[in-house]
Motif scaffolding. Structure first.
Motif, short mmCIF file in Angstrom:
data_model
loop_
_atom_site.label_atom_id
_atom_site.label_comp_id
_atom_site.label_asym_id
_atom_site.label_seq_id
_atom_site.Cartn_x
_atom_site.Cartn_y
_atom_site.Cartn_z
N GLY A 137 -27.84 -7.36 -6.94
CA GLY A 137 -28.59 -6.22 -6.42
C GLY A 137 -28.54 -6.43 -4.85
N ASN A 138 -27.27 -7.26 -4.35
CA ASN A 138 -27.47 -7.55 -3.11
C ASN A 138 -26.22 -7.12 -2.23
OD1 ASN A 138 -29.68 -9.11 -2.72
ND2 ASN A 138 -28.76 -10.73 -3.72
N ALA A 139 -25.53 -6.17 -3.00
CA ALA A 139 -23.98 -5.54 -2.65
C ALA A 139 -23.68 -4.64 -3.28
CB ALA A 139 -23.01 -6.65 -2.58
N GLN A 140 -23.13 -3.78 -2.62
CA GLN A 140 -22.72 -2.21 -3.19
C GLN A 140 -21.18 -2.65 -3.87
OE1 GLN A 140 -22.57 0.93 -0.45
NE2 GLN A 140 -21.94 2.44 -2.06
N GLN A 141 -20.35 -2.78 -2.91
CA GLN A 141 -18.96 -2.87 -3.39
C GLN A 141 -18.04 -4.10 -2.78
OE1 GLN A 141 -17.17 1.02 -2.12
NE2 GLN A 141 -18.87 1.10 -0.46
N TYR A 142 -17.00 -4.06 -3.49
CA TYR A 142 -15.83 -5.18 -3.04
C TYR A 142 -15.03 -4.10 -2.29
CZ TYR A 142 -11.67 -7.93 -2.86
OH TYR A 142 -10.62 -8.88 -2.63
N ILE A 143 -14.46 -4.46 -1.06
CA ILE A 143 -13.72 -3.76 -0.32
C ILE A 143 -12.45 -4.45 -0.34
CG2 ILE A 143 -12.98 -2.85 1.99
CD1 ILE A 143 -16.09 -2.90 2.67
N ASP A 144 -11.42 -3.79 -0.88
CA ASP A 144 -9.88 -4.21 -1.05
C ASP A 144 -8.80 -3.52 -0.44
OD1 ASP A 144 -8.01 -5.65 -2.18
OD2 ASP A 144 -7.86 -4.32 -3.88
N GLY A 145 -8.66 -3.81 1.00
CA GLY A 145 -7.94 -3.26 2.01
C GLY A 145 -6.34 -3.76 1.74
N ASP A 146 -5.43 -3.14 2.47
CA ASP A 146 -4.05 -3.54 2.45
C ASP A 146 -3.79 -4.94 3.25
OD1 ASP A 146 -3.34 -1.32 0.85
OD2 ASP A 146 -3.18 -0.11 2.62
N GLN A 147 -2.60 -5.45 3.23
CA GLN A 147 -2.11 -6.51 3.94
C GLN A 147 -1.39 -5.90 5.20
OE1 GLN A 147 0.62 -8.96 1.74
NE2 GLN A 147 1.75 -7.43 1.16
N LEU A 148 -0.86 -6.83 6.21
CA LEU A 148 -0.12 -6.21 6.92
C LEU A 148 1.10 -7.24 7.24
CD1 LEU A 148 0.62 -4.27 9.51
CD2 LEU A 148 -0.87 -5.82 10.84
N ALA A 149 2.37 -6.52 7.06
CA ALA A 149 3.60 -7.65 6.86
C ALA A 149 4.20 -7.99 8.39
CB ALA A 149 4.49 -6.82 6.01
N THR A 150 3.52 -7.58 9.42
CA THR A 150 3.75 -7.86 10.54
C THR A 150 3.06 -8.44 11.26
OG1 THR A 150 3.74 -5.43 11.50
CG2 THR A 150 5.73 -6.11 10.66
N ALA A 151 3.13 -9.02 12.46
CA ALA A 151 2.25 -9.71 13.51
C ALA A 151 1.40 -8.47 14.38
CB ALA A 151 2.54 -10.39 14.45
N THR A 152 1.88 -7.27 14.57
CA THR A 152 1.18 -6.34 15.17
C THR A 152 1.12 -4.87 14.16
OG1 THR A 152 3.16 -5.59 16.23
CG2 THR A 152 1.56 -7.10 17.45
N GLY A 153 0.31 -4.18 14.28
CA GLY A 153 0.11 -2.95 13.35
C GLY A 153 -1.55 -2.75 13.05
N ASN A 154 -1.58 -1.93 12.05
CA ASN A 154 -3.12 -1.62 11.70
C ASN A 154 -2.81 -1.82 9.98
OD1 ASN A 154 -3.63 -0.61 14.34
ND2 ASN A 154 -3.15 1.54 13.87
N ILE A 155 -4.10 -2.11 9.79
CA ILE A 155 -4.84 -1.97 8.40
C ILE A 155 -5.94 -0.83 8.39
CG2 ILE A 155 -5.79 -3.14 6.27
CD1 ILE A 155 -4.36 -5.72 7.43
#
Length: 300
Positions: A95-113
């Motif tokens: 009861g202490n958390a709502q959800q696991y957040i599963d974002g993408d990876q970034l295949a380069t040094a710069t950029g956005n996730i």
């Protein structure tokens, strides 16, 4: 069909339904990791998946000066998220958390996730995120318990400068150092100004409020949650008490446009919604015990 149309109008236009209970945020990690500020690059510089959790103040997943859990160690050293996800799921059960957040990876040094359409409940307003700077001994970027309701209302926008942390689990001194475990682990520390890094940030985390949902937008029979909402290609549905037998999608005129049978009896569903065009839909979730409810879904 008429009943569904009336329900849609009621949900959309009844002002009594829109108390502030859940907010929808877009989260963007922008990496500016570069050789001038952060040392000569290793081979294949990249970032592991951006993973995290939204939670309450009863739990802390990582903190500067604290000792890394097994989940944080695995993320920081290997970019592997299974143990961390298990820690999050335990907190959800407690009861202490709502959800696991599963974002993408970034295949380069710069950029956005990007993690878009993240629904944050008022009961779990603290956001923790972590990603490995890779390859590295045990280096990561992280935010710990960012309070999205620090002022008592939902924050409209936050921009956080990110610096690299050492998880305290490996004694390697450069990107390509061989594995050298530290036993016992030492506290998590900042690497700002510590070679190969100077004092410049490696990126920013931008958290932007998209909308605030009212009670009847998100509270459901058997604690059924839709995520993300708005959605684009995949809709996740989770239940706490009973599994679903079927999920049915209706357009705003009450026409059935899609259905999904849950043959696995799972409480966690991932439904491909690529066939749905941009617009508002009503999602009818039918539980195995015969109960059902209807929620509004925005498809982008």
């Amino acid at each position: 069909m008429k009943n569904f149309t009336l329900l849609f109008l009621f949900l959309c236009f009844n002002p009594l339904l829109f108390s502030q209970t859940t907010a929808v945020y877009d989260v963007v990690f922008n990496s500016i990791w570069n050789e001038a500020d952060h040392g000569t690059f290793p081979n294949n510089p990249h970032w592991s998946k951006l993973v995290g959790v939204n939670h309450n103040a009863n739990i802390t997943f990582l903190e500067l000066g604290g000792i890394a859990s097994q989940g944080i160690e695995d993320v920081a050293e290997l970019g592997i998220n299974d143990a961390f996800e298990a820690e999050v799921q335990t907190s959800i059960t407690n009861g202490n958390a709502q959800q696991y957040i599963d974002g993408d990876q970034l295949a380069t040094a710069t950029g956005n996730i990007e993690v878009l359409g993240l629904q944050i409940s008022e009961d779990y307003p603290l956001l923790t995120l972590v990603s490995m700077i890779a390859p590295s001994p045990d280096w990561m970027i992280a935010v710990n318990g960012v309070n999205l309701r620090a002022s008592g209302t939902w924050e409209n926008s936050l921009v956080i400068d990110l610096y690299v942390y050492d998880a305290g689990t490996d004694s390697g001194m450069n990107y390509s150092s061989p594995n050298a475990d530290i036993t016992p682990h030492v506290p998590i520390t900042s690497l700002s100004g510590v070679a190969p890094f100077n004092t410049e940030k490696v990126g920013t985390l931008t958290i932007t409020l998209q909308q605030v949902l009212g009670v009847n937008d998100i509270e459901t029979t058997n604690h059924i949650q839709l995520f993300p909402n708005p959605a684009t290609s995949v809709l996740q549905i989770s239940t706490e008490t009973t599994s679903l037998s079927e999920v049915v999608f209706y357009d705003v005129l009450g026409k059935k446009v899609k259905s999904y049978k849950n043959t696995s009896n799972s409480k966690e569903l991932r439904i491909d919604i690529n066939s749905l065009t941009t617009g508002v839909y009503l999602v009818k979730s039918i539980a195995n015990d015969g109960s059902n409810n209807i929620q509004r879904l925005l498809v982008k």
